[in-house]
Design a protein around this motif. Structure first.
Motif, PDB file in Angstrom:
ATOM      1  N   GLY A 191       0.930  -1.203  -0.018  1.00 31.44           N
ATOM      2  CA  GLY A 191      -0.007  -0.054   0.030  1.00 31.44           C
ATOM      3  C   GLY A 191       0.871   1.394  -0.160  1.00 31.44           C
ATOM      4  O   GLY A 191       0.593   2.494  -0.671  1.00 31.44           O
ATOM      5  N   ASP A 192       1.894   1.264   0.820  1.00 31.10           N
ATOM      6  CA  ASP A 192       3.010   2.296   0.927  1.00 31.10           C
ATOM      7  C   ASP A 192       3.606   2.785  -0.647  1.00 31.10           C
ATOM      8  O   ASP A 192       3.454   3.710  -1.022  1.00 31.10           O
ATOM      9  CB  ASP A 192       4.098   2.116   1.960  1.00 31.10           C
ATOM     10  CG  ASP A 192       4.574   3.444   2.482  1.00 31.10           C
ATOM     11  OD1 ASP A 192       4.252   4.528   1.678  1.00 31.10           O
ATOM     12  OD2 ASP A 192       5.337   3.253   3.179  1.00 31.10           O
TER      13      ASP A 192
ATOM     14  N   LEU B  28       1.475   6.951  -6.608  1.00 33.58           N
ATOM     15  CA  LEU B  28       0.141   7.815  -7.199  1.00 33.58           C
ATOM     16  C   LEU B  28       0.370   9.317  -6.466  1.00 33.58           C
ATOM     17  O   LEU B  28      -0.001  10.207  -7.314  1.00 33.58           O
ATOM     18  CB  LEU B  28      -1.057   7.344  -6.026  1.00 33.58           C
ATOM     19  CG  LEU B  28      -1.679   5.873  -6.566  1.00 33.58           C
ATOM     20  CD1 LEU B  28      -2.597   5.404  -5.466  1.00 33.58           C
ATOM     21  CD2 LEU B  28      -2.453   6.147  -8.157  1.00 33.58           C
ATOM     22  N   LEU B  29       1.216   9.430  -5.330  1.00 36.56           N
ATOM     23  CA  LEU B  29       1.718  10.704  -4.888  1.00 36.56           C
ATOM     24  C   LEU B  29       2.504  11.426  -5.935  1.00 36.56           C
ATOM     25  O   LEU B  29       2.353  12.448  -6.184  1.00 36.56           O
ATOM     26  CB  LEU B  29       2.204  10.899  -3.447  1.00 36.56           C
ATOM     27  CG  LEU B  29       1.130  10.434  -2.591  1.00 36.56           C
ATOM     28  CD1 LEU B  29       1.771  10.348  -1.123  1.00 36.56           C
ATOM     29  CD2 LEU B  29      -0.257  11.481  -2.349  1.00 36.56           C
ATOM     30  N   LEU B  30       3.433  10.784  -6.349  1.00 32.14           N
ATOM     31  CA  LEU B  30       4.296  11.365  -7.338  1.00 32.14           C
ATOM     32  C   LEU B  30       3.619  11.765  -8.724  1.00 32.14           C
ATOM     33  O   LEU B  30       4.018  12.751  -9.147  1.00 32.14           O
ATOM     34  CB  LEU B  30       5.230  10.414  -7.701  1.00 32.14           C
ATOM     35  CG  LEU B  30       6.330  10.290  -6.832  1.00 32.14           C
ATOM     36  CD1 LEU B  30       7.297   9.172  -6.969  1.00 32.14           C
ATOM     37  CD2 LEU B  30       7.420  11.540  -6.645  1.00 32.14           C
ATOM     38  N   ASN B  31       2.898  11.009  -9.078  1.00 31.58           N
ATOM     39  CA  ASN B  31       1.772  11.240 -10.307  1.00 31.58           C
ATOM     40  C   ASN B  31       0.949  12.272 -10.077  1.00 31.58           C
ATOM     41  O   ASN B  31       0.352  13.002 -10.827  1.00 31.58           O
ATOM     42  CB  ASN B  31       1.156  10.010 -10.806  1.00 31.58           C
ATOM     43  CG  ASN B  31       2.028   9.195 -11.497  1.00 31.58           C
ATOM     44  OD1 ASN B  31       2.746   9.483 -12.314  1.00 31.58           O
ATOM     45  ND2 ASN B  31       2.048   7.812 -11.048  1.00 31.58           N
ATOM     46  N   ASN B  32       0.506  12.545  -8.697  1.00 24.88           N
ATOM     47  CA  ASN B  32      -0.548  13.858  -8.521  1.00 24.88           C
ATOM     48  C   ASN B  32       0.201  14.979  -8.164  1.00 24.88           C
ATOM     49  O   ASN B  32      -0.526  15.873  -7.771  1.00 24.88           O
ATOM     50  CB  ASN B  32      -1.123  13.225  -7.085  1.00 24.88           C
ATOM     51  CG  ASN B  32      -2.630  13.706  -7.136  1.00 24.88           C
ATOM     52  OD1 ASN B  32      -3.265  14.044  -8.036  1.00 24.88           O
ATOM     53  ND2 ASN B  32      -3.049  14.054  -5.835  1.00 24.88           N
ATOM     54  N   LEU B  33       1.466  15.266  -8.457  1.00 24.81           N
ATOM     55  CA  LEU B  33       2.161  16.353  -8.102  1.00 24.81           C
ATOM     56  C   LEU B  33       1.582  17.643  -9.242  1.00 24.81           C
ATOM     57  O   LEU B  33       1.670  18.643  -8.652  1.00 24.81           O
ATOM     58  CB  LEU B  33       3.584  16.334  -8.310  1.00 24.81           C
ATOM     59  CG  LEU B  33       4.143  15.780  -6.793  1.00 24.81           C
ATOM     60  CD1 LEU B  33       5.620  15.047  -6.978  1.00 24.81           C
ATOM     61  CD2 LEU B  33       3.883  16.309  -5.578  1.00 24.81           C
ATOM     62  N   ASN B  34       1.453  17.083 -10.377  1.00 25.02           N
ATOM     63  CA  ASN B  34       1.366  18.085 -11.270  1.00 25.02           C
ATOM     64  C   ASN B  34       0.327  17.729 -12.596  1.00 25.02           C
ATOM     65  O   ASN B  34       0.792  16.858 -13.323  1.00 25.02           O
ATOM     66  CB  ASN B  34       2.344  18.964 -11.935  1.00 25.02           C
ATOM     67  CG  ASN B  34       2.320  20.089 -12.635  1.00 25.02           C
ATOM     68  OD1 ASN B  34       1.409  20.723 -12.557  1.00 25.02           O
ATOM     69  ND2 ASN B  34       3.226  20.309 -13.496  1.00 25.02           N
TER      70      ASN B  34
ATOM     71  N   LEU C  20      -6.350  10.285  -8.234  1.00 26.68           N
ATOM     72  CA  LEU C  20      -5.223  10.157  -7.857  1.00 26.68           C
ATOM     73  C   LEU C  20      -5.265  10.409  -6.376  1.00 26.68           C
ATOM     74  O   LEU C  20      -4.714   9.679  -5.465  1.00 26.68           O
ATOM     75  CB  LEU C  20      -4.036  10.706  -8.550  1.00 26.68           C
ATOM     76  CG  LEU C  20      -3.654  10.264  -9.912  1.00 26.68           C
ATOM     77  CD1 LEU C  20      -2.834  11.199 -10.671  1.00 26.68           C
ATOM     78  CD2 LEU C  20      -3.303   8.826  -9.916  1.00 26.68           C
ATOM     79  N   SER C  21      -5.703  11.658  -6.083  1.00 25.70           N
ATOM     80  CA  SER C  21      -5.809  12.121  -4.395  1.00 25.70           C
ATOM     81  C   SER C  21      -6.679  11.078  -3.806  1.00 25.70           C
ATOM     82  O   SER C  21      -6.086  10.819  -2.646  1.00 25.70           O
ATOM     83  CB  SER C  21      -6.443  13.593  -4.397  1.00 25.70           C
ATOM     84  OG  SER C  21      -5.789  14.424  -5.039  1.00 25.70           O
ATOM     85  N   LEU C  22      -7.667  10.562  -4.020  1.00 29.69           N
ATOM     86  CA  LEU C  22      -8.485   9.609  -3.520  1.00 29.69           C
ATOM     87  C   LEU C  22      -7.689   8.073  -3.496  1.00 29.69           C
ATOM     88  O   LEU C  22      -7.969   7.448  -2.088  1.00 29.69           O
ATOM     89  CB  LEU C  22      -9.950   9.507  -3.996  1.00 29.69           C
ATOM     90  CG  LEU C  22     -10.855   8.482  -3.498  1.00 29.69           C
ATOM     91  CD1 LEU C  22     -11.026   8.904  -1.753  1.00 29.69           C
ATOM     92  CD2 LEU C  22     -12.101   8.502  -3.860  1.00 29.69           C
ATOM     93  N   SER C  23      -7.273   7.763  -4.370  1.00 33.85           N
ATOM     94  CA  SER C  23      -6.633   6.349  -4.498  1.00 33.85           C
ATOM     95  C   SER C  23      -5.461   6.473  -3.480  1.00 33.85           C
ATOM     96  O   SER C  23      -5.034   5.435  -2.779  1.00 33.85           O
ATOM     97  CB  SER C  23      -6.073   6.132  -6.022  1.00 33.85           C
ATOM     98  OG  SER C  23      -7.155   6.145  -6.875  1.00 33.85           O
ATOM     99  N   ALA C  24      -4.620   7.540  -3.676  1.00 31.72           N
ATOM    100  CA  ALA C  24      -3.461   7.709  -2.775  1.00 31.72           C
ATOM    101  C   ALA C  24      -3.778   7.847  -1.055  1.00 31.72           C
ATOM    102  O   ALA C  24      -3.218   7.026  -0.377  1.00 31.72           O
ATOM    103  CB  ALA C  24      -2.546   9.052  -2.979  1.00 31.72           C
TER     104      ALA C  24
END
Length: 177
Positions: free
Chosen positions: A122-123, A129-135, A141-145
């Motif tokens: 999960g981590d 997901l967080l790296l892809n959600n930066l820009n 992506l936010s909810l999935s992360a």
């Protein structure tokens, strides 16, 4: 009980693993300091739990300049921490099971190990997901992360509770060899 004696009684591999994982964790805590802002009071953890694009964007906007470098560093360093803490927790589980021959304890240990591995997976997914959600951040992506972060935290807490159950099962201290 004497802490120094307890540490000396641990297997060397476990001791080294705990030290390495602790050093990585301290590094991440230091890196997290510049990420604590009004929009992200818990730094990177606030970003992990930002379940919407609007909340993620507010956090990213609060991380102007050098803070974005620290955010990237935190996420990439976490890729190293994940296998370290999973390996350490598996070693701790094995160590606590060394004088527990019972079937119930063995079953609990299997579940505990599965929870720790699940938390690590999960981590890792969360970091991707967080790296892809930066820009730019998106709701999906936010909810999935956030769901991956909650999976991680739940797995770690339930696994730790399982370790307590394993140790309490026979109500006697860990036998020293």
């Amino acid at each position: 009980m004497d802490i120094a004696r307890t540490i000396r009684s641990l297997p060397k591999g476990l001791t080294c693993s705990v030290i390495f994982t602790s050093l990585l964790l301290v590094a991440l805590l230091i890196i997290n300091q510049p990420l604590q802002t009004g929009s992200a009071p818990q730094g990177i953890v606030s970003y992990q739990l930002a379940a919407t694009a609007d909340h993620s964007l507010a956090i990213l906007r609060s991380w102007r300049g050098d803070a974005m470098v620290w955010a990237h560093a935190s996420l990439w360093l976490d890729f190293l921490l994940v296998p370290a803490y999973v390996f350490t927790l598996l070693l701790v589980t094995n160590h606590l099971m060394r004088d527990r021959p019972g079937v119930r304890e063995r079953n609990v240990a299997r579940w505990v190990k599965a929870l720790f591995v699940g938390a690590g997976i999960g981590d890792l997914l969360e970091n991707i997901l967080l790296l892809n959600n930066l820009n730019p951040p998106t709701d999906s992506l936010s909810l999935s992360a956030t769901l991956c972060a909650l999976t991680k935290f739940t797995g770690l807490m339930l696994g730790a509770a399982g370790l307590v159950i394993i140790r309490a099962a026979r109500r006697h201290p860990l036998a020293h060899e």
